[in-house]
Design a protein around this motif. Structure first.
Motif, PDB file in Angstrom:
ATOM      1  N   GLY A 194      42.823  53.258  33.998  1.00 49.57           N
ATOM      2  CA  GLY A 194      43.783  52.530  33.186  1.00 49.57           C
ATOM      3  C   GLY A 194      43.532  51.036  33.094  1.00 49.57           C
ATOM      4  O   GLY A 194      43.688  50.433  32.022  1.00 49.57           O
ATOM      5  N   TYR A 195      43.151  50.403  34.193  1.00 42.07           N
ATOM      6  CA  TYR A 195      42.944  48.956  34.162  1.00 42.07           C
ATOM      7  C   TYR A 195      41.696  48.585  33.374  1.00 42.07           C
ATOM      8  O   TYR A 195      41.636  47.517  32.758  1.00 42.07           O
ATOM      9  N   PHE A 196      40.684  49.451  33.378  1.00 43.16           N
ATOM     10  CA  PHE A 196      39.505  49.209  32.534  1.00 43.16           C
ATOM     11  C   PHE A 196      39.906  49.195  31.068  1.00 43.16           C
ATOM     12  O   PHE A 196      39.439  48.382  30.279  1.00 43.16           O
ATOM     13  N   TYR A 218      33.830  54.062  37.601  1.00 44.99           N
ATOM     14  CA  TYR A 218      34.158  55.476  37.400  1.00 44.99           C
ATOM     15  C   TYR A 218      34.953  55.618  36.112  1.00 44.99           C
ATOM     16  O   TYR A 218      35.910  54.904  35.858  1.00 44.99           O
ATOM     17  N   ILE A 219      34.506  56.532  35.269  1.00 40.28           N
ATOM     18  CA  ILE A 219      35.107  56.745  33.954  1.00 40.28           C
ATOM     19  C   ILE A 219      35.449  58.225  33.811  1.00 40.28           C
ATOM     20  O   ILE A 219      34.684  59.093  34.219  1.00 40.28           O
ATOM     21  N   LEU A 224      37.989  57.600  27.060  1.00 37.64           N
ATOM     22  CA  LEU A 224      37.300  57.213  25.827  1.00 37.64           C
ATOM     23  C   LEU A 224      37.806  57.975  24.614  1.00 37.64           C
ATOM     24  O   LEU A 224      37.266  57.830  23.526  1.00 37.64           O
ATOM     25  N   ASP A 225      38.850  58.783  24.810  1.00 40.43           N
ATOM     26  CA  ASP A 225      39.334  59.701  23.774  1.00 40.43           C
ATOM     27  C   ASP A 225      40.616  59.178  23.129  1.00 40.43           C
ATOM     28  O   ASP A 225      41.722  59.469  23.572  1.00 40.43           O
ATOM     29  N   ALA A 226      40.449  58.435  22.038  1.00 39.01           N
ATOM     30  CA  ALA A 226      41.610  57.849  21.364  1.00 39.01           C
ATOM     31  C   ALA A 226      42.436  58.884  20.615  1.00 39.01           C
ATOM     32  O   ALA A 226      43.584  58.620  20.244  1.00 39.01           O
ATOM     33  N   LYS A 252      34.060  48.909  25.014  1.00 40.03           N
ATOM     34  CA  LYS A 252      33.946  48.185  26.285  1.00 40.03           C
ATOM     35  C   LYS A 252      32.859  48.778  27.151  1.00 40.03           C
ATOM     36  O   LYS A 252      32.048  48.062  27.749  1.00 40.03           O
ATOM     37  N   LEU A 253      32.837  50.123  27.237  1.00 44.04           N
ATOM     38  CA  LEU A 253      31.834  50.765  28.078  1.00 44.04           C
ATOM     39  C   LEU A 253      30.432  50.500  27.552  1.00 44.04           C
ATOM     40  O   LEU A 253      29.509  50.217  28.329  1.00 44.04           O
TER      41      LEU A 253
END
Length: 282
Positions: A194-196, A218-219, A224-226, A252-253
Motif C-alpha cells: 500500500g505505501y508503495f 515486494y510486490i 498493479l491491477d487498476a 512506478k515499478l
C-alpha cells in the motif's frame, strides 16, 4: 544491493478479513491472476530484471501451468499453502502447511524450493519456532522478518534490516528482512504494498537511494491491477490501503526497475559475506 520479489497471490488474498479468509470464500471471486502475471512478465522483460517469486500453494494447485511458466525463467519460493498468519496456527499445523506447499512446488517445477516468506511477515518472537519448521522443510533462505512492530507480526528486537543469520535452539537460517522507513516513530514498508502505491515516485526513489547498501522490494500482482473489483466488506481504512494508487503503480515499478539495478535472491545470496554476517539470536 537491490532485490526484487513478488508474492504471487490472487487479488482477493487479503489477510484479516472474514470475506476473504479461506478457500471457501476464494472460489466465489473472479480469476485475475493470469492477466496480472502477464503484466509482471512484460515489466521484467522490458526492464531486463531478475526476480524471485513467492507462490501460494493454493495458486500452484489451482494454476500449475502458471507456476511452470514462472519457473522457466525465474526462482520460486514458498508463500505457504493457504496464506494464513503464522501466529494463528500451532507448530504442527504450520509445518503441515509449509511442507505441503514446498512439496507441491517442487513436484510442479522439478526444482528444489530454497526460499520462504510468511504471509503478512507474521512471525513474531513468540513464533521463533517457525524458523525451525521452515528449515526442517528444506528452506535455506527466509524473507519473513519485519524488524519492527507490525500489524500482522514483527520482530522489533531484530535490529537493523540487513542480511543476517537467525539462530534459534541450535538452528541457523539465512535471513533477508524487509526494509522499513521510520516516519513519526512508525516503521513502514515503502518498497511494496500500500505505501508503495501511496507515496509519489520521487519520494520512493529518494528513500531507495538511501538504501543502496541493502533494499528488498515486494510486490503483489494485485498492486498493479487498476481494474480489480472492490471487496465491499472491507472497512474503509482497509479499503483505502488496498485500493489507493493502483493506476500509477505499474509506472512506478517500471521507473524503479529502470533507475536501480534489481536482481533476485540467488544473486543476492552470493553477494553476502555470510561468514561475517550478523547473527540474530531468537
Amino acid at each position: 544491493m537491490y532485490i526484487l520479489t513478488f508474492d504471487v497471490e490472487e487479488w482477493f488474498h487479503l489477510l484479516d478479513n472474514d470475506s476473504t479468509r479461506s478457500e471457501a470464500e476464494w472460489v466465489r471471486y473472479p480469476v485475475r491472476i493470469y492477466e496480472n502475471m502477464e503484466r509482471i512478465f512484460r515489466i521484467l522483460e522490458d526492464t531486463d530484471t531478475r526476480a524471485t517469486f513467492f507462490v501460494i500453494g493454493w495458486i500452484a494447485r489451482t494454476y500449475p501451468d502458471l507456476v511452470r511458466r514462472i519457473a522457466e525463467k525465474y526462482e520460486i519460493g514458498s508463500h505457504t499453502m493457504n496464506h494464513q498468519l503464522v501466529w494463528q496456527q500451532n507448530r504442527k499445523a504450520f509445518k503441515e502447511d509449509v511442507s505441503a506447499s514446498v512439496s507441491l512446488l517442487e513436484d510442479i517445477t522439478g526444482k528444489p524450493v530454497r526460499y520462504f516468506r510468511a504471509p503478512g511477515f507474521s512471525i513474531r518472537n513468540s513464533e521463533a519456532w517457525a524458523f525451525e519448521v521452515i528449515r526442517e522443510c528444506g528452506i535455506e533462505v527466509d524473507c519473513s522478518v519485519f524488524p519492527a512492530h507490525h500489524a500482522h507480526g514483527g520482530i522489533p528486537s531484530y535490529g537493523k534490516a540487513v542480511p543476517s543469520i537467525i539462530s534459534h535452539e541450535g538452528m541457523r537460517i539465512k535471513e533477508f528482512p524487509i526494509c522499513t522507513k521510520e516516519i513519526g516513530g512508525r516503521h513502514i514498508i515503502f518498497s511494496g504494498g500500500g505505501y508503495f502505491r501511496l507515496f509519489p515516485y520521487w519520494l520512493i526513489r529518494k528513500w531507495a537511494e538511501e538504501k543502496s547498501e541493502y533494499m528488498i522490494s515486494y510486490i503483489h500482482p494485485r498492486d498493479l491491477d487498476a481494474g480489480q473489483p472492490m471487496i465491499d466488506e472491507l472497512p474503509w481504512p482497509r479499503r483505502f490501503k488496498s485500493y489507493v494508487g493502483l493506476k500509477g503503480a505499474e509506472g512506478k515499478l517500471r521507473r524503479l526497475l529502470t533507475d536501480f539495478p534489481f536482481t533476485d535472491l540467488a544473486a543476492a545470496d552470493k553477494l553476502v559475506d555470510w561468514a561475517n554476517a550478523p547473527v540474530i539470536e531468537l
